[in-house]
Enzyme design. Structure first.
Site, mmCIF file in Angstrom:
data_model
loop_
_atom_site.group_PDB
_atom_site.id
_atom_site.type_symbol
_atom_site.label_atom_id
_atom_site.label_comp_id
_atom_site.label_asym_id
_atom_site.label_seq_id
_atom_site.Cartn_x
_atom_site.Cartn_y
_atom_site.Cartn_z
ATOM 1 N N GLU A 163 0.798 -1.236 0.000
ATOM 2 C CA GLU A 163 0.000 0.000 0.000
ATOM 3 C C GLU A 163 0.825 1.278 0.000
ATOM 4 O O GLU A 163 0.897 1.993 1.006
ATOM 5 C CB GLU A 163 -0.978 0.002 1.180
ATOM 6 C CG GLU A 163 -1.953 -1.158 1.163
ATOM 7 C CD GLU A 163 -3.128 -0.966 2.126
ATOM 8 O OE1 GLU A 163 -3.111 -0.007 2.910
ATOM 9 O OE2 GLU A 163 -4.070 -1.781 2.064
ATOM 10 N N GLU A 349 -5.535 -8.527 0.321
ATOM 11 C CA GLU A 349 -6.304 -8.136 1.506
ATOM 12 C C GLU A 349 -7.698 -7.691 1.109
ATOM 13 O O GLU A 349 -7.870 -6.983 0.122
ATOM 14 C CB GLU A 349 -5.704 -6.903 2.226
ATOM 15 C CG GLU A 349 -4.480 -7.136 3.041
ATOM 16 C CD GLU A 349 -3.978 -5.845 3.716
ATOM 17 O OE1 GLU A 349 -4.797 -4.968 4.045
ATOM 18 O OE2 GLU A 349 -2.757 -5.747 3.895
HETATM 19 C C1 FCB Z 1 -4.805 -2.053 5.200
HETATM 20 C C2 FCB Z 1 -3.472 -2.455 5.787
HETATM 21 C C3 FCB Z 1 -3.556 -3.552 6.825
HETATM 22 C C4 FCB Z 1 -4.774 -3.415 7.696
HETATM 23 C C5 FCB Z 1 -6.014 -3.190 6.883
HETATM 24 C C6 FCB Z 1 -7.281 -3.066 7.684
HETATM 25 O O1 FCB Z 1 -4.734 -0.742 4.751
HETATM 26 O O2 FCB Z 1 -2.603 -2.887 4.772
HETATM 27 O O3 FCB Z 1 -2.354 -3.541 7.544
HETATM 28 O O4 FCB Z 1 -4.577 -2.446 8.645
HETATM 29 O O5 FCB Z 1 -5.870 -2.053 6.087
#
Ligand code: FCB
Length: 445
Positions: A163, A349
């Site tokens: 990110e 994610e």
């Molecule tokens: C993302 C992050 C991860 C976690 C999620 C909820 O932005 O990569 O570490 O905090 O959000």
């Protein structure tokens, strides 16, 4: 609703969010140790000092992953454990930890996916300018080389950075993440150096002879104008620049987006871009990771009609204020595949924050999380059916953990963590996810 054979069902975490043991075995200080101690930065002054104590409890945690049935586990390596000052001396004990973790996964038949940077920059490098300093990109490549030398024969999936949007903009423009700056020029400069760090790390990993596949993870959003009014359309395009194209264009087209110079020209002339940088950034990759949380309807901002935007608040916000919009996941997967790259994609994610609690009968009934994952898995399947080469899906998160500026105030895990006792307990979503993995999809549901 079956997924292709070999589809990689995983689970994700990050070092600072779960490990704790911040003073052990020679670990250096990271910018998150410092930021968490800044009054007002994190809910209730929570820190990752102890977190899930995973540094000590990793064998039992890996047993839980095995019980869950995942094929892969995405974790991050803490740069300050491996190189406490960011460059120079290597801390063998730090590398040993990830060595044991990698072997522990392989022994349990779980494929390791290692992220090299999940936001925990060594504080010593921040003191020398952090990501605003071009040298940080070289230090990152040096660190990548050290990790690859040790783990390169056993980690099948590498991710350089997690990110960049958050590192660059949440950390240097919004001031909500470490290092807590609010300076747009510095933020755009930091973004360039993060991209460069990625490119240089890819070269370092390739040169190391690792057998693993190499990628990067971006958090991307699905952005659309709230109305067809040209002012809203223009605002949506600007937000798309800021949240998506500033990463995708340099990575896959070797150039900043055509409208970047105009938009950020208000704060920088991009003088930080040197000859050859964009070629270094746009290295060929083996796969691309996508983190998806947000889909935005966008309106023009009357207070700043030239550079601004307004995100229309979702009709039904979750506890973190964002909405639930699985369609956005399909849109992003299809867009990246159509507009940017034919590479294999993986959802590294997606997840839902809740205020989970253990009921008197001992259960954690997170039905909303099950519905969330059900929707997002369906969206991923649609993308697959529409031709997107998606090869895996990693829920955030394996277990509850330190959620950055929200501290321990929200929970994302499929395992519940009682922080006082460090007891883990499967939530309803863990049982559900196990059945999804076993069926390789939503068959019979
Ligand atoms: C993302 C992050 C991860 C976690 C999620 C909820 O932005 O990569 O570490 O905090 O959000």
């Amino acid at each position: 609703m079956r997924f292709p054979d070999g589809f990689l069902w995983g689970a994700a975490t990050a070092a600072y969010q779960i490990e704790g043991a911040v003073h052990e075995d020679g670990r250096g200080v990271s910018i998150w140790d410092t930021f968490a101690r800044t009054p007002g930065a994190v809910l209730r002054g929570d820190t990752g000092d102890i977190a899930c104590d995973h540094y000590h409890r990793w064998p039992a945690d890996l047993d839980l992953l095995k019980e869950l049935g995942v094929g892969a586990y995405r974790f991050s390596v803490a740069w300050p454990r491996v190189m406490p000052s960011g460059d120079g001396a290597v801390n063998k004990a730090g590398l040993d930890f990830y060595d044991r973790l990698t072997d522990g996964l392989l022994e349990r038949g779980i494929t390791p996916m290692a992220t090299l940077y999940h936001w925990d920059l060594p504080q010593a490098l921040q003191d020398r300018g952090g990501w605003a300093d071009r040298d940080t990109a070289d230090h990152f490549a040096g660190y990548a080389e050290v990790v690859a030398e040790r783990l390169g024969d056993r980690v099948p999936y590498w991710l350089t950075l997690n990110e960049l949007y958050c590192s660059a903009f949440v950390g240097h423009l919004d001031g909500k993440h470490a290092p807590g700056l609010r300076d747009e020029k510095v933020a755009v400069t930091a973004l360039h150096h993060l991209l460069l760090a990625h490119g240089k790390a890819v070269s370092a990993l390739r040169a190391s002879g690792t057998t693993g596949r190499i990628g990067i993870t971006c958090n991307l959003t699905s952005v659309r104008p709230f109305t067809s009014d040209p002012a809203d359309v223009a605002a949506a395009r600007r937000l798309d620049l800021h949240e998506n194209r500033m990463f995708l264009d340099p990575l896959f087209r070797g150039a900043y987006p055509p409208d970047a110079a105009g938009h950020y020209g208000a704060v920088t002339d991009f003088g930080f871009v040197h000859d050859g940088d964009l070629e270094a950034i746009a290295q060929p990759l083996d796969y691309f990771g996508i983190n998806y949380y947000e889909r935005h309807a966008v309106r023009a901002d009357p207070a700043d009609p030239v550079r601004g935007w307004q995100r229309v608040p979702p009709a039904r916000p979750t506890v973190t204020g964002i909405g639930i919009d699985p369609v956005g996941l399909r849109e992003i997967l299809e867009r990246v595949n159509r507009e940017y790259t034919p590479l294999p994609l993986v959802v590294t994610e997606t997840g839902l924050a809740l205020h989970d609690y253990v009921a008197p009968d001992g259960t954690v009934a997170d039905d909303e999380r099950i519905a969330f994952f059900d929707g997002h898995i369906r969206a991923a399947h649609e993308a697959l059916e529409n031709g997107v080469p998606l090869f895996g899906f990693f829920p955030w998160s394996f277990m509850d953990n330190f959620e950055w500026q929200s501290g321990y105030g929200v929970r994302y895990g499929v395992y519940y963590v009682d922080y006082a006792t460090q007891e883990r307990r499967p939530k309803a979503s863990a049982e559900w996810y196990r059945s999804v993995i076993r069926a390789n999809g939503l068959v019979g549901r």
